[in-house]
Scaffold this motif. Sequence first.
Motif, short mmCIF file in Angstrom:
data_model
loop_
_atom_site.label_atom_id
_atom_site.label_comp_id
_atom_site.label_asym_id
_atom_site.label_seq_id
_atom_site.Cartn_x
_atom_site.Cartn_y
_atom_site.Cartn_z
N SER A 136 11.80 -7.58 1.83
CA SER A 136 12.45 -6.34 1.44
C SER A 136 11.97 -5.96 0.05
CB SER A 136 13.97 -6.52 1.43
OG SER A 136 14.58 -5.40 0.80
N THR A 137 11.73 -4.67 -0.16
CA THR A 137 11.31 -4.22 -1.48
C THR A 137 12.43 -4.37 -2.51
OG1 THR A 137 11.88 -1.94 -0.90
CG2 THR A 137 9.57 -2.62 -0.61
N GLU A 138 13.65 -4.63 -2.03
CA GLU A 138 14.79 -4.85 -2.93
C GLU A 138 15.01 -6.33 -3.24
OE1 GLU A 138 18.04 -2.88 -1.01
OE2 GLU A 138 17.39 -0.91 -1.71
N ALA A 139 14.22 -7.21 -2.65
CA ALA A 139 14.41 -8.65 -2.85
C ALA A 139 13.05 -9.35 -2.85
CB ALA A 139 15.33 -9.23 -1.78
N LEU A 140 12.23 -9.07 -3.86
CA LEU A 140 10.91 -9.69 -3.93
C LEU A 140 11.05 -11.13 -4.41
CD1 LEU A 140 8.96 -6.73 -5.55
CD2 LEU A 140 9.07 -7.35 -3.14
N PRO A 141 10.26 -12.03 -3.85
CA PRO A 141 10.34 -13.44 -4.24
C PRO A 141 9.77 -13.68 -5.64
CG PRO A 141 8.52 -13.12 -2.74
CD PRO A 141 9.24 -11.80 -2.84
N GLU A 142 10.11 -14.78 -6.21
CA GLU A 142 9.59 -15.19 -7.52
C GLU A 142 8.81 -16.48 -7.35
OE1 GLU A 142 9.72 -13.57 -10.38
OE2 GLU A 142 11.00 -11.95 -9.68
N PRO A 143 7.86 -16.74 -8.25
CA PRO A 143 7.33 -15.85 -9.28
C PRO A 143 6.50 -14.74 -8.65
CG PRO A 143 6.06 -17.88 -9.23
CD PRO A 143 7.18 -18.05 -8.24
N PHE A 144 6.45 -13.60 -9.33
CA PHE A 144 5.79 -12.43 -8.79
C PHE A 144 4.81 -11.86 -9.80
CE2 PHE A 144 5.22 -8.32 -6.84
CZ PHE A 144 5.33 -8.62 -5.48
N THR A 145 3.64 -11.42 -9.34
CA THR A 145 2.61 -10.85 -10.20
C THR A 145 3.11 -9.53 -10.79
OG1 THR A 145 0.91 -11.86 -8.82
CG2 THR A 145 0.20 -10.06 -10.25
N HIS A 146 3.18 -9.45 -12.11
CA HIS A 146 3.74 -8.29 -12.81
C HIS A 146 3.06 -6.98 -12.40
CE1 HIS A 146 5.18 -5.64 -15.95
NE2 HIS A 146 3.93 -5.40 -16.28
N GLN A 147 1.72 -6.96 -12.41
CA GLN A 147 1.01 -5.72 -12.08
C GLN A 147 1.31 -5.27 -10.66
OE1 GLN A 147 -0.55 -8.42 -13.38
NE2 GLN A 147 -1.91 -7.80 -15.04
N HIS A 148 1.58 -6.20 -9.79
CA HIS A 148 1.85 -5.83 -8.40
C HIS A 148 3.21 -5.17 -8.23
CE1 HIS A 148 -1.47 -8.41 -6.34
NE2 HIS A 148 -1.91 -7.74 -7.37
N ARG A 149 4.18 -5.49 -9.07
CA ARG A 149 5.47 -4.78 -9.05
C ARG A 149 5.25 -3.29 -9.32
NH1 ARG A 149 9.94 -7.98 -8.84
NH2 ARG A 149 9.68 -10.08 -9.63
N GLU A 150 4.44 -3.00 -10.33
CA GLU A 150 4.15 -1.61 -10.67
C GLU A 150 3.42 -0.91 -9.52
OE1 GLU A 150 1.87 -2.00 -14.25
OE2 GLU A 150 3.65 -2.43 -15.46
N ARG A 151 2.52 -1.61 -8.87
CA ARG A 151 1.76 -1.01 -7.78
C ARG A 151 2.63 -0.78 -6.55
NH1 ARG A 151 -2.80 -4.53 -10.24
NH2 ARG A 151 -3.56 -2.96 -11.68
N ILE A 152 3.60 -1.66 -6.31
CA ILE A 152 4.54 -1.45 -5.21
C ILE A 152 5.37 -0.20 -5.48
CG2 ILE A 152 6.62 -2.35 -4.09
CD1 ILE A 152 5.33 -5.15 -4.34
#
Length: 164
Positions: A136-152
């Motif tokens: 879910s885009t409301e529950a992304l797993p960690e650790p997560f690539t910072h730049q990819h959050r912005e791209r999502i």
Amino acid sequence: MPTPEYIKDLRQDIGHKELLLPAVTAVVIRHVDNNSNQLPAPEVLLVKRVDNGDWGVTSGIMEPGEGPASAAVREVAEEAGVVARPVRVASVADHGLVVYPNGDRCRFTDICFEMEYVSGSPHVADDESTHAGWFSTEALPEPFTHQHRERILAALNSGAPATF
């Protein structure tokens, strides 16, 4: 796919000097119908990287003679075994300087695509990741690539102009 052969060949000539490389990021989005009046958050295809353990969307380096959209489709198939269709360019960005453990230095100019899921069940399809799946885009797993959050976020803003 690990480092493309043409980059290995370049490295023989230039050593660890900084390379500017064209790259793509593919944000594959899937909408799930839960038979309720409320629309659930869309899901995004993610992979967990072998090298650093971070979760992120599929991404990679364009091959010589390959177009950006074709590269995005190829990366999704290679990394997660899923077929996806490019919808639009969501963003274009500098990924920043990356220094690899062996000393290689790269800067990636990234073209991010909003992608529509077509078919396939996510699975680890190469040696670059340890897991692949829908989240879910409301529950992304960690650790997560910072730049990819912005791209999502850019890809979820469907129909909006690309961000730069």
